[in-house]
Design a protein around this motif. Structure first.
Motif, PDB file in Angstrom:
ATOM      1  N   PRO A   3      52.985  71.332  87.342  1.00  0.00           N
ATOM      2  CA  PRO A   3      52.480  72.677  87.051  1.00  0.00           C
ATOM      3  C   PRO A   3      52.499  72.995  85.559  1.00  0.00           C
ATOM      4  O   PRO A   3      51.573  73.611  85.040  1.00  0.00           O
ATOM      5  CB  PRO A   3      53.432  73.594  87.837  1.00  0.00           C
ATOM      6  CG  PRO A   3      53.923  72.746  88.964  1.00  0.00           C
ATOM      7  CD  PRO A   3      54.022  71.364  88.391  1.00  0.00           C
ATOM      8  N   LEU A   6      49.489  71.332  83.924  1.00  0.00           N
ATOM      9  CA  LEU A   6      48.253  72.028  84.267  1.00  0.00           C
ATOM     10  C   LEU A   6      48.113  73.312  83.462  1.00  0.00           C
ATOM     11  O   LEU A   6      47.089  73.546  82.819  1.00  0.00           O
ATOM     12  CB  LEU A   6      48.192  72.353  85.763  1.00  0.00           C
ATOM     13  CG  LEU A   6      46.981  73.203  86.169  1.00  0.00           C
ATOM     14  CD1 LEU A   6      45.689  72.410  86.027  1.00  0.00           C
ATOM     15  CD2 LEU A   6      47.148  73.733  87.576  1.00  0.00           C
ATOM     16  N   LEU A  56      42.696  66.227  83.969  1.00  0.00           N
ATOM     17  CA  LEU A  56      41.879  67.248  84.623  1.00  0.00           C
ATOM     18  C   LEU A  56      40.422  66.831  84.758  1.00  0.00           C
ATOM     19  O   LEU A  56      39.746  67.230  85.705  1.00  0.00           O
ATOM     20  CB  LEU A  56      41.954  68.560  83.840  1.00  0.00           C
ATOM     21  CG  LEU A  56      43.187  69.382  84.150  1.00  0.00           C
ATOM     22  CD1 LEU A  56      43.688  70.093  82.923  1.00  0.00           C
ATOM     23  CD2 LEU A  56      42.844  70.370  85.226  1.00  0.00           C
ATOM     24  N   LEU A  74      42.554  64.595  90.791  1.00  0.00           N
ATOM     25  CA  LEU A  74      43.294  65.837  90.605  1.00  0.00           C
ATOM     26  C   LEU A  74      43.915  66.259  91.934  1.00  0.00           C
ATOM     27  O   LEU A  74      43.223  66.304  92.957  1.00  0.00           O
ATOM     28  CB  LEU A  74      42.351  66.928  90.091  1.00  0.00           C
ATOM     29  CG  LEU A  74      42.985  68.154  89.464  1.00  0.00           C
ATOM     30  CD1 LEU A  74      43.777  67.789  88.220  1.00  0.00           C
ATOM     31  CD2 LEU A  74      41.915  69.171  89.119  1.00  0.00           C
ATOM     32  N   CYS A  78      46.025  71.627  92.449  1.00  0.00           N
ATOM     33  CA  CYS A  78      45.324  71.948  91.192  1.00  0.00           C
ATOM     34  C   CYS A  78      43.896  72.397  91.488  1.00  0.00           C
ATOM     35  O   CYS A  78      43.416  73.376  90.908  1.00  0.00           O
ATOM     36  CB  CYS A  78      45.288  70.730  90.276  1.00  0.00           C
ATOM     37  SG  CYS A  78      46.872  70.205  89.643  1.00  0.00           S
ATOM     38  N   ARG A  79      43.239  71.693  92.388  1.00  0.00           N
ATOM     39  CA  ARG A  79      41.875  72.078  92.785  1.00  0.00           C
ATOM     40  C   ARG A  79      41.869  73.486  93.383  1.00  0.00           C
ATOM     41  O   ARG A  79      40.954  74.263  93.132  1.00  0.00           O
ATOM     42  CB  ARG A  79      41.314  71.074  93.787  1.00  0.00           C
ATOM     43  CG  ARG A  79      40.989  69.745  93.184  1.00  0.00           C
ATOM     44  CD  ARG A  79      40.463  68.799  94.271  1.00  0.00           C
ATOM     45  NE  ARG A  79      40.132  67.540  93.677  1.00  0.00           N
ATOM     46  CZ  ARG A  79      38.981  67.279  93.052  1.00  0.00           C
ATOM     47  NH1 ARG A  79      38.053  68.206  92.973  1.00  0.00           N
ATOM     48  NH2 ARG A  79      38.760  66.107  92.524  1.00  0.00           N
TER      49      ARG A  79
END
Length: 114
Positions: A3, A6, A56, A74, A78-79
């Protein structure tokens, strides 16, 4: 991807808008992002390289063009974050999408060379 990785990658507005534009349009090249974001080629390319290094984005070469898309590797969470961000903030990219729609001479993804 963690996380922290991201959110650090998306903390910059140029990178966030680039990822969301690419997610919405499936794939875009540097010149399309330059037009949409109203930024120089070196700046857009630098941000795309960071997003690619972070995992990403992935890219593909088609003739002289390099097209960027959301990485198929990914993680689903995240998506989901990207999808939720896109759906709940539709006006966030309004100006950029308008610039992109008015762009002439967009690369043709169906031709071998442009």
């Amino acid at each position: 991807m963690s996380p922290v990785e991201l959110f650090k990658s998306l903390a910059d507005e140029t990178r966030l808008k680039s990822v969301l534009l690419i997610k919405q349009k499936k794939e875009l090249c540097v010149c399309e992002l330059m037009t949409a974001l109203n930024l120089s080629q070196p700046k857009v390319s630098r941000h795309l390289a960071q997003l690619k290094r972070a995992g990403l984005l992935s890219d593909r070469r088609h003739g002289q063009w390099v097209f960027y898309r959301i990485s198929p590797e990914l993680p689903g969470w995240c998506r989901n974050i990207l999808w939720e961000t896109s759906v709940t903030n539709r006006n966030y990219l309004e100006v950029e999408l308008q610039r992109l729609s008015q762009m002439g001479d967009r690369p043709d993804r169906s031709k071998k060379f442009c």
